[in-house]
Scaffold this motif. Structure first.
Motif, short mmCIF file in Angstrom:
data_model
loop_
_atom_site.label_atom_id
_atom_site.label_comp_id
_atom_site.label_asym_id
_atom_site.label_seq_id
_atom_site.Cartn_x
_atom_site.Cartn_y
_atom_site.Cartn_z
N LYS A 45 0.84 -1.19 0.00
CA LYS A 45 0.00 0.00 0.00
C LYS A 45 0.88 1.24 0.00
O LYS A 45 1.88 1.31 0.71
CB LYS A 45 -0.91 0.00 1.23
N LYS A 46 0.49 2.22 -0.81
CA LYS A 46 1.23 3.48 -0.88
C LYS A 46 0.24 4.60 -1.23
O LYS A 46 -0.52 4.48 -2.19
CB LYS A 46 2.34 3.41 -1.94
N ASP A 47 0.29 5.65 -0.43
CA ASP A 47 -0.53 6.84 -0.68
C ASP A 47 -2.01 6.49 -0.87
O ASP A 47 -2.70 7.05 -1.73
CB ASP A 47 -0.01 7.60 -1.91
N GLY A 48 -2.50 5.57 -0.06
CA GLY A 48 -3.91 5.21 -0.10
C GLY A 48 -4.30 4.23 -1.18
O GLY A 48 -5.45 3.79 -1.22
N HIS A 49 -3.36 3.87 -2.05
CA HIS A 49 -3.65 2.91 -3.12
C HIS A 49 -3.06 1.54 -2.77
O HIS A 49 -2.03 1.44 -2.11
CB HIS A 49 -3.06 3.37 -4.46
N TYR A 50 -3.72 0.50 -3.27
CA TYR A 50 -3.21 -0.87 -3.14
C TYR A 50 -2.54 -1.25 -4.46
O TYR A 50 -3.12 -1.06 -5.54
CB TYR A 50 -4.35 -1.83 -2.82
N TYR A 51 -1.34 -1.77 -4.35
CA TYR A 51 -0.59 -2.17 -5.54
C TYR A 51 -0.34 -3.67 -5.50
O TYR A 51 0.01 -4.25 -4.47
CB TYR A 51 0.75 -1.45 -5.61
N LEU A 52 -0.54 -4.29 -6.63
CA LEU A 52 -0.23 -5.70 -6.83
C LEU A 52 0.85 -5.79 -7.90
O LEU A 52 0.65 -5.33 -9.03
CB LEU A 52 -1.48 -6.47 -7.28
N ILE A 53 2.00 -6.37 -7.53
CA ILE A 53 3.02 -6.64 -8.53
C ILE A 53 3.11 -8.14 -8.71
O ILE A 53 2.87 -8.91 -7.78
CB ILE A 53 4.40 -6.05 -8.13
N ALA A 54 3.45 -8.56 -9.92
CA ALA A 54 3.52 -10.00 -10.22
C ALA A 54 4.43 -10.22 -11.41
O ALA A 54 4.61 -9.35 -12.27
CB ALA A 54 2.13 -10.56 -10.51
N ALA A 55 5.03 -11.41 -11.45
CA ALA A 55 5.81 -11.82 -12.62
C ALA A 55 4.87 -12.33 -13.69
O ALA A 55 3.77 -12.82 -13.40
CB ALA A 55 6.81 -12.90 -12.23
N GLU A 56 5.31 -12.22 -14.94
CA GLU A 56 4.48 -12.66 -16.06
C GLU A 56 5.40 -13.05 -17.22
O GLU A 56 6.48 -12.51 -17.38
CB GLU A 56 3.55 -11.51 -16.48
N GLY A 57 4.97 -14.04 -17.99
CA GLY A 57 5.70 -14.38 -19.20
C GLY A 57 6.55 -15.63 -19.12
O GLY A 57 7.24 -15.97 -20.08
N GLY A 58 6.53 -16.34 -17.97
CA GLY A 58 7.40 -17.50 -17.82
C GLY A 58 8.78 -17.10 -17.35
O GLY A 58 9.14 -15.91 -17.37
N THR A 59 9.59 -18.08 -16.95
CA THR A 59 10.86 -17.76 -16.30
C THR A 59 12.05 -17.64 -17.26
O THR A 59 13.17 -17.43 -16.82
CB THR A 59 11.19 -18.84 -15.25
N ALA A 60 11.83 -17.77 -18.55
CA ALA A 60 12.92 -17.64 -19.52
C ALA A 60 13.02 -16.20 -20.00
O ALA A 60 12.67 -15.25 -19.29
CB ALA A 60 12.71 -18.62 -20.67
N GLU A 61 13.46 -16.00 -21.24
CA GLU A 61 13.76 -14.64 -21.71
C GLU A 61 12.55 -13.72 -21.73
O GLU A 61 12.71 -12.49 -21.68
CB GLU A 61 14.39 -14.69 -23.12
N ASN A 62 11.35 -14.25 -21.81
CA ASN A 62 10.15 -13.41 -21.84
C ASN A 62 9.66 -13.03 -20.45
O ASN A 62 8.61 -12.39 -20.31
CB ASN A 62 9.03 -14.12 -22.59
N HIS A 63 10.39 -13.40 -19.44
CA HIS A 63 10.02 -13.06 -18.07
C HIS A 63 9.89 -11.54 -17.92
O HIS A 63 10.62 -10.77 -18.56
CB HIS A 63 11.11 -13.58 -17.12
N SER A 64 9.00 -11.12 -17.03
CA SER A 64 8.78 -9.68 -16.82
C SER A 64 8.11 -9.47 -15.47
O SER A 64 7.73 -10.42 -14.79
CB SER A 64 7.89 -9.10 -17.94
N GLU A 65 7.96 -8.21 -15.10
CA GLU A 65 7.20 -7.82 -13.91
C GLU A 65 6.15 -6.81 -14.34
O GLU A 65 6.43 -5.89 -15.13
CB GLU A 65 8.13 -7.20 -12.86
N VAL A 66 4.92 -7.01 -13.83
CA VAL A 66 3.81 -6.11 -14.15
C VAL A 66 3.20 -5.61 -12.86
O VAL A 66 3.41 -6.18 -11.78
CB VAL A 66 2.75 -6.81 -15.03
N VAL A 67 2.41 -4.52 -12.96
CA VAL A 67 1.82 -3.91 -11.77
C VAL A 67 0.37 -3.55 -12.03
O VAL A 67 -0.01 -3.19 -13.16
CB VAL A 67 2.64 -2.67 -11.32
N PHE A 68 -0.45 -3.66 -10.97
CA PHE A 68 -1.85 -3.29 -10.99
C PHE A 68 -2.12 -2.39 -9.78
O PHE A 68 -1.38 -2.44 -8.78
CB PHE A 68 -2.75 -4.53 -10.89
#
Length: 563
Positions: free
Chosen positions: A244-267
């Motif tokens: 939680k930051k500044d009254g908002h809830y944030y969800l971060i998660a990995a996406e794309g599988g664990t190889a070269e397409n791996h990434s991090e996204v946020v909601f």
């Protein structure tokens, strides 16, 4: 001497020395005086490290899936260990750069049971958090019990016995979030509520957690189905964390599988239960769009965790350092970068930006650590204490008490091999550099054909090297064996051998040297007089690309008796 689990170490010594009337004769043993590890990976040309900089990765070698939390002025970090024991290393730092391992959260054999699981099963993606004097770890034991929670008032341990969270169903990668109103929530990855539309279709689920009873309560709900852009059929959204930051809830998660397409996204959401809206600038971390032919690449970045220092936000995440195309032997490692905020959204790397090997340190008082976790290092382990050093592990749960420590390490040679999916007499530490060597001095007198003792470079039960003393046709030999796939014999096949011109039980020095994907194997019957048994052996069999799985190469000492 470095610390370890004192109860387990003392018990191993006491029971290992016990002799019962009518018991079998003492097992054949191998004694290792010490183990030296040396590694030095040069920075890319043109990259220099100034006094105010730190070096990536911050934890080199097989330290994947980092999770981080803050308690006061200290930071704590845990990693996955899969089917190795002890498991879930716990690190402490006060500057986010210098880290010291203070314990292993899973350090009692009865906490989890790995059985004969593959090396890349077991303990996936732990998440550590802190609330009101208590540290919490939630984790999944894949194929060995499911999701569980453990707690400790001292992160060095002891940690409680696991409480299994059956209500979390078949999901993995759980993480706890404690809200300002005192409520607690668990998020994890699982199959979606409806039948999956495609391979890799997953969802993030949310459920209330009762800290008093350590149980999940109420109904589960899906808060993200598929990923940041469901229309694009995103795969393997996992490793979720809420904050939680500044009254908002944030969800971060990995996406794309664990190889070269791996990434991090946020909601982001205005309530913990959602709805969660994806950031239009996702992903906030990835290296997948960079040229595959670039020099000194860092790839496969994702599985991030955030921490607020009070002077800025920082992210730990995993990445890999290939030496040749997609080949890397060191496993997935822990990296550190600052988080920048703009218009209420976080970002770790700008689109198209490469993860740097060197970066300015966090604005925190500079600390030190008793041993380096990255950069050039030379370490000698003398095994001069009663307990196994914290950064050394074995395969699966210990089957009996087959090692003794104090003046070096003594291993009982047992009829459990490196390819047997069991608990062989094998103690190991991580290969932390692309360019590294491991050296030991061993005394071993084989008694029958097949007996062996020496060094092993191990990726999993199907892919490994053994260098050491082995009896062949009644004669002691120096031998290099290799297993390069499940179709090879479980005991491996011979790559090279030489007669051992030394007395039985005389000290023999052994050395394995890694140079990216090439490995050299040498021995010495007199200190410093090295003979190369095999040079430029193909070491890509120890790469994740060839061997599969989620771990990295382990280097260690091994003994086997062909009973």
């Amino acid at each position: 001497m470095r610390g370890g689990s004192p109860i387990w170490g003392v018990l191993a010594i006491a029971l290992g020395a016990l002799t019962l009337p009518g018991a079998a004769s003492a097992p054949r043993t191998a004694t290792f005086a010490w183990v030296d590890y040396t590694g030095d990976d040069a920075l890319p040309p043109g990259v220099t490290q100034a006094p105010g900089d730190y070096r990536n990765p911050i934890l080199a070698g097989f330290y994947p899936d980092p999770s981080i939390t803050r308690a006061g002025d200290a930071y704590y970090l845990v990693n996955s260990t899969f089917s190795y024991f002890p498991g879930l290393p716990v690190f402490r730092s006060t500057d986010l750069v210098h880290w010291t391992q203070i314990g292993n959260a899973i350090d009692r054999p009865d906490m989890v049971d790995f059985g004969a699981l593959g090396v890349s099963r077991g303990l996936y993606a732990p998440a550590i958090s802190y609330r009101d004097g208590t540290f919490w770890i939630v984790n999944t034991c894949v194929d060995c019990g499911g999701n569980f929670v453990i707690t400790a008032t001292d992160p060095a341990g002891p940690w409680s016995d696991p409480i299994w969270l059956k209500e979390a169903a078949g999901g993995i990668d759980p993480s706890l979030f404690f809200d300002d109103d005192g409520s607690a929530w668990l998020v994890n990855n699982d199959v979606p509520a409806e039948p999956p539309r495609y391979d890799g279709h997953r969802a993030i689920w949310l459920q209330r957690f009762d800290p008093a009873t350590k149980r999940l309560v109420g109904a589960r709900r899906v808060i993200v189905d598929g990923g940041a852009d469901p229309a694009a059929d995103p795969i393997w959204i996992e490793g979720p964390h809420l904050f939680k930051k500044d009254g908002h809830y944030y969800l971060i998660a990995a996406e794309g599988g664990t190889a070269e397409n791996h990434s991090e996204v946020v909601f982001r959401a205005d309530a913990v239960t959602g709805p969660y809206v994806p950031f239009v600038g996702n992903p906030i971390l990835t290296q997948r769009n960079l040229p595959a032919t670039r020099a000194f690449p860092i790839t496969s970045t994702g599985h991030a965790g955030f921490v607020d220092t009070g002077k800025g936000w920082w992210a730990t995440f995993l990445g890999v350092r290939p030496y040749d195309g997609r080949n890397f032997n060191t496993g997935r490692e822990t990296f550190l970068l600052p988080v920048t905020w703009a218009d209420g959204w976080p970002r770790i790397t700008a689109p198209g930006a490469a993860v740097p090997y060197v970066h300015a340190r966090p604005d925190l008082p500079v600390a030190t650590a008793p041993a380096p976790t990255t950069g050039p290092m030379t370490r000698r382990e003398r095994f001069d204490g009663p307990a196994l050093p914290l950064d050394w592990m074995m395969l699966r749960n210990p089957a009996g008490h087959w090692y003794r420590l104090g003046d070096g390490a003594t291993l009982d040679a047992r009829a459990v091999g490196l390819g047997d999916s069991g608990n062989p007499s094998f103690l190991a530490r991580r290969q932390q550099h692309l360019n590294a060597s491991v050296t030991t001095r061993v005394r071993f007198a084989p008694a029958q054909d097949g007996d062996r003792a020496g060094l092993a470079a191990f990726q999993n039960d199907d892919y490994w090297f053994f260098l050491g003393i082995e009896q062949v046709a009644g004669k002691a030999m120096i031998r290099l064996d290799r297993r390069a796939g499940e179709r090879n014999p479980k005991a491996g096949t011979m790559v090279a051998e030489a007669p051992l011109d030394a007395a039985a039980g005389a000290p023999i020095d052994l050395r394995i040297t890694a140079r990216g994907g090439r490995y050299d194997f040498a021995y010495a019957t007199r200190p410093g007089v090295w003979r190369v048994l095999a040079r430029d052996v193909d070491g890509t069999i120890l790469s994740t690309e060839v061997a599969g799985g989620f771990v990295g190469t382990m280097l260690g000492i091994y003994a086997y008796a062909a009973d």
